[in-house]
Structure formats: structure tokens, C-alpha cells
Write a protein that holds these residues in place. Structure first.
Motif, PDB file in Angstrom:
ATOM      1  N   LEU A 122      -7.140 -31.794 -36.543  1.00  0.00           N
ATOM      2  CA  LEU A 122      -7.828 -31.474 -35.132  1.00  0.00           C
ATOM      3  C   LEU A 122      -9.267 -32.392 -35.314  1.00  0.00           C
ATOM      4  N   GLY A 123      -9.990 -32.294 -36.289  1.00  0.00           N
ATOM      5  CA  GLY A 123     -11.224 -32.954 -36.579  1.00  0.00           C
ATOM      6  C   GLY A 123     -11.227 -34.250 -36.131  1.00  0.00           C
ATOM      7  N   ASP A 124     -10.202 -35.040 -36.942  1.00  0.00           N
ATOM      8  CA  ASP A 124      -9.988 -36.647 -36.690  1.00  0.00           C
ATOM      9  C   ASP A 124      -9.791 -36.685 -35.183  1.00  0.00           C
ATOM     10  N   CYS A 125      -9.117 -35.915 -34.637  1.00  0.00           N
ATOM     11  CA  CYS A 125      -8.799 -36.153 -33.090  1.00  0.00           C
ATOM     12  C   CYS A 125     -10.113 -35.894 -32.258  1.00  0.00           C
ATOM     13  N   ALA A 126     -10.680 -34.847 -32.520  1.00  0.00           N
ATOM     14  CA  ALA A 126     -11.891 -34.706 -31.914  1.00  0.00           C
ATOM     15  C   ALA A 126     -13.086 -35.654 -32.012  1.00  0.00           C
ATOM     16  N   LEU A 127     -13.165 -36.295 -33.149  1.00  0.00           N
ATOM     17  CA  LEU A 127     -14.201 -37.448 -33.619  1.00  0.00           C
ATOM     18  C   LEU A 127     -13.682 -38.696 -32.535  1.00  0.00           C
ATOM     19  N   GLU A 128     -12.132 -38.869 -32.553  1.00  0.00           N
ATOM     20  CA  GLU A 128     -11.777 -40.117 -31.534  1.00  0.00           C
ATOM     21  C   GLU A 128     -11.987 -40.066 -30.294  1.00  0.00           C
TER      22      GLU A 128
END
Length: 459
Positions: A122-128
Motif C-alpha cells: 500500500l505504501g508503494d501504491c501511494a508513492l506511485e
């Protein structure tokens, strides 16, 4: 592990289903009295005892200790891998929906490692998607879930937090997070190659943005030295992508392009489209620095289209600043101004560094059109934005531009003040803006192409 009473009832039920006596279950390692005490919930069984009993009862240790069938955890881990692939090759919002569903399942089952993995996703998705506060929150939650794990296991959420702060323009804090973790890895004797490559590759960008070129070069050297010990091809590709920046800063354009070509090949094979877009972006930047403006425009447009299709708004905005600069150099001012105006309409949600870069370019174009007042206004706005982020290299260049403009318009004292400000940002790169550099970990050099690489000395 469940409470002793629940474990005891579980053992008693399974024993009864198999028609075993307490003695038959216990032998040859334990006594019937131990089994009786265990089933009554009066003793907490050791892992060794539970593994013995699980084998006798024809079940798994996990199911006996927690009541969860082992296949549930396995299925959840497979689903997390699928979600990771969705993020790599599809849309971030679709991957985020999967991760949220899997996080709820992991929480319901009490599976802590899987909860951490879902939070990282979820953190990687939010970064993108450019949702930086959400990204930081997810990475912090993952770090809390992994608090009892060795530091190398916590490198991913720490790196994720650092990248989020970097994209928000908080360069010093990003450096602090990465440097302190690298130091802790070295001091603890847990110099894990994959964790060190991950962290050193991540710190190259903020070092360069802050003008700490010597530190960036050392981080790149260490990452290259450790790369042969890393089994994850995507991690190696990411390292090459970041190392290319240090080559470019040192004027080694051919080496930079060679590193990017390696990264691009790996990303293409793995079908990691966002990372592939980043390679097109970086290659466009390298070509622009080398004066190959037509090729640079083509690469940057490919990167922009790929990232826009992924709804990666923050990264798309960063590429548009680079593309606008190329268009400016090609003399296509209206196209460049249109890109930058659209970016500035988004406000600070897309980062002070990138908004500052947009104002800098608008100032350059105003100067080239013979509009000094407009140019000065843009430079001053850029200066205010970049001072918030601590991007020393960009600040020094901007102060030079502003000083030159003020000098040409006859304001010599104001120009001198601008130059002094720029010199202050350029003084002793990597020493006045940051604390002591991370110590080089004690590592055995790895053999690379017939030679040996060694980590550089601490600054």
C-alpha cells in the motif's frame, strides 16, 4: 501462539478424532501425564513439543499453535505476490484495492508478516499515485509490525519512508533516515548486501540534490561492489538506475547511459512498466545533458505517457519539468510554458522541488524573451520553494541566475547578496548541510569482471 487452554482443547479434539490415548500420543518423547496437563491448559507447550505433537496428529505446527490451517497463510502470501505483480505491470489503484483486501484478511488471521507485506504494498501504491502522507503512514505501520525483526527486514519500510519524504521535498530528513540505518547496519554486524544496496541506491538522489557529490559517488561505489551478492534482479536494476546519476554528475555520460541500458533490459524482461518508464525518463535526461535534444524529447515523452497511463501523477509531473526544459532548448516556448503552467496549477501537492524547478524554467524563458521583471518574479518564487526543501545544488544555480539578472539590470548590491547566498549553499558540499557521513561497513570485496571493488573511505 494461542493461549494454553485453547491449544489444549485443540490437542484433545484432534487426539479424539484419531482415536488415540494420551499415552499413544505422548510416546516416545513425552508422558501421558504431560499430555493430560497440556490438554487441561495448565502448561504452555514449547515449540519443540508442539512440532512433535503436530507430526503425531498429522497436522502442521501452525495449525496446532494458532488454529489456522497452514494453507491459509500460503494462499495469502501467493495473493500478495499477485498484488505486487499488479502494481508492477498494471494500475496502482487496482493493486491498492487488492492490498487493502489482503491486509484485512491478514489482520483477521493475525498474520503479522503478511500484514507488514500488505502495508509495504500500500505504501508503494501511494508513492506511485503521489499520496505521500498515506505512503508515510503505511510504511510507518509496516515498520511497527516488523519492530522485533532484524534490521535488514526493516530496510524496505525505512527506505519507503525516506523516498516519500524525498518526494515531498524533505531532503535532509530523507538523508537522515537512510544514513542512520546504514550506520546501524554496520554497527550491528548485520551488513546484509540486499539491504545495503537498497539503502545506498536510495540515498544517491538526495545526496546529489543537496550537492553532496562525494557522498553520492561513495554510495554508488558501495552499491556496485555489493551488486554481485544480490539475487533480486529488480533491485540490481534499480541500483544501476541510481548509479547512472553519479556517473552523469561526474561527466561520465557513456557510463551513465550503459548503466541505464542494463537497468532498462532487466525491467523489460521483468515487465516492470513503472520502472521501465523511469529508465526512459533518465535516458532522456542523460541525452539532454549531452545535447541530443530530439532523442531526449522522444525518451521523455515515452516516459510521460507510460507514467500518465499508470496515473502516477507525481512522477508524471517530474518528467514534465524535464520535458519542458528540452522544449525550451528547442525554442518551443509555448509548449514548454503550457506544461509548466498545468503543473503549477496542481499546487504544492506535487512537491516544492518540482514546483521550484518549474518556476526556474519559466524564469529562464522570460529572460530569453527579454522580460526581466517576470524572470525575477519566477526566480524569487523558485528560491522560496527550494529553500524549504534544502536542495543545495539547485539553490546555488538559482542564486547564480538571479544574481546575473540583478547585475544586468544595474542592482549590483542585490546581485552580490544573491551570489553570497549561492556560495553559502555550495560551501563544503556534504559537510555543512549534513551530519557525519555513514561509516563504510566492513565487507569482503566482491569480484566484478576480474577486478575487486572496495568501499570508499568515510568522509
Amino acid at each position: 501462539m494461542d493461549e494454553p487452554a485453547r491449544i489444549g482443547r485443540r490437542v484433545q479434539r484432534m487426539r479424539g478424532e484419531l482415536g488415540l490415548t494420551q499415552r499413544q500420543l505422548a510416546e516416545p518423547s513425552y508422558t501421558s501425564a504431560y499430555i493430560s496437563t497440556l490438554e487441561s491448559g495448565k502448561v504452555r507447550p514449547s515449540e519443540t513439543a508442539l512440532r512433535f505433537l503436530a507430526a503425531r496428529l498429522g497436522t502442521s505446527y501452525e495449525e496446532l499453535a494458532t488454529g489456522r490451517p497452514a494453507h491459509l497463510a500460503t494462499e495469502l502470501r501467493l495473493a500478495l505476490t499477485d498484488a505486487q505483480q499488479t502494481l508492477a505491470t498494471g494500475a496502482a489503484d487496482e493493486a491498492a484495492a487488492r492490498y487493502r483486501r489482503l491486509l484485512a484478511e491478514a489482520e483477521e488471521l493475525g498474520l503479522v508478516p503478511e500484514q507488514a507485506e500488505a502495508r509495504l504494498g500500500l505504501g508503494d501504491c501511494a508513492l506511485e499515485s503521489g499520496e505521500l502522507p498515506d505512503a508515510i503512514g503505511h510504511f510507518e505501520a509496516a515498520e511497527r509490525l516488523l519492530a522485533d525483526e532484524p534490521l535488514p527486514r526493516r530496510a524496505r519500510p525505512i527506505r519507503g519512508r525516506a523516498v516519500a519524504h524525498l518526494l515531498a521535498g524533505e531532503l535532509r530528513y530523507a538523508c537522515y533516515l537512510l544514513e542512520s540505518t546504514i550506520d546501524e547496519l554496520g554497527a550491528s554486524g548485520l551488513a546484509d548486501p540486499e539491504a545495503l544496496v537498497l539503502l545506498n541506491a536510495a540515498i544517491i538522489g538526495p545526496y546529489l540534490d543537496m550537492g553532496a557529490h562525494a557522498r553520492a559517488a561513495r554510495a554508488a561505489e558501495l552499491a556496485l561492489a555489493l551488486a554481485p551478492q544480490v539475487s533480486d534482479p529488480a533491485l540490481v536494476a534499480g541500483m544501476h538506475r541510481q548509479v547512472a546519476r553519479t556517473f552523469l554528475a561526474g561527466g561520465r555520460v557513456a557510463d551513465a547511459d550503459a548503466s541505464l541500458a542494463k537497468a532498462q533490459e532487466i525491467y523489460g524482461q521483468l515487465r516492470l512498466r513503472t520502472d521501465l518508464a523511469h529508465c526512459h525518463w533518465m535516458r532522456g535526461y542523460v541525452q539532454a545533458q549531452n545535447g541530443e535534444l530530439t532523442s531526449a524529447e522522444r525518451e521523455l515523452r515515452i516516459a510521460r505517457d507510460m507514467l500518465s497511463a499508470r496515473r502516477a501523477g507525481l512522477y508524471t509531473a517530474q518528467v514534465e519539468v524535464e520535458l519542458a526544459d528540452v522544449l525550451r532548448q528547442l525554442g518551443r516556448y509555448e509548449e514548454a510554458a503550457g506544461l509548466l503552467a498545468a503543473l503549477l496549477e496542481l499546487g504544492d501537492s506535487h512537491g516544492a522541488v518540482h514546483a521550484g524547478g518549474a518556476h526556474r524554467l519559466l524564469g529562464l524563458m522570460a529572460e530569453e524573451r527579454g522580460e526581466p521583471e517576470s524572470a525575477e518574479e519566477h526566480y524569487v518564487q523558485a528560491l522560496a520553494l527550494l529553500e524549504r526543501s534544502g536542495a543545495s545544488g539547485d539553490l546555488a544555480d538559482l542564486c547564480r541566475l538571479l544574481g546575473d539578472l540583478l547585475r544586468r539590470t544595474g542592482r549590483v548590491e542585490a546581485a552580490m547578496d544573491a551570489y553570497r547566498t549561492g556560495l553559502g549553499h555550495r560551501a563544503a558540499p556534504g559537510t555543512t548541510t549534513l551530519g557525519p557521513a555513514p561509516a563504510a561497513p566492513a565487507l569482503r570485496p566482491a569480484r566484478v569482471s576480474g577486478s575487486r571493488w572496495a568501499a570508499g573511505p568515510a568522509e
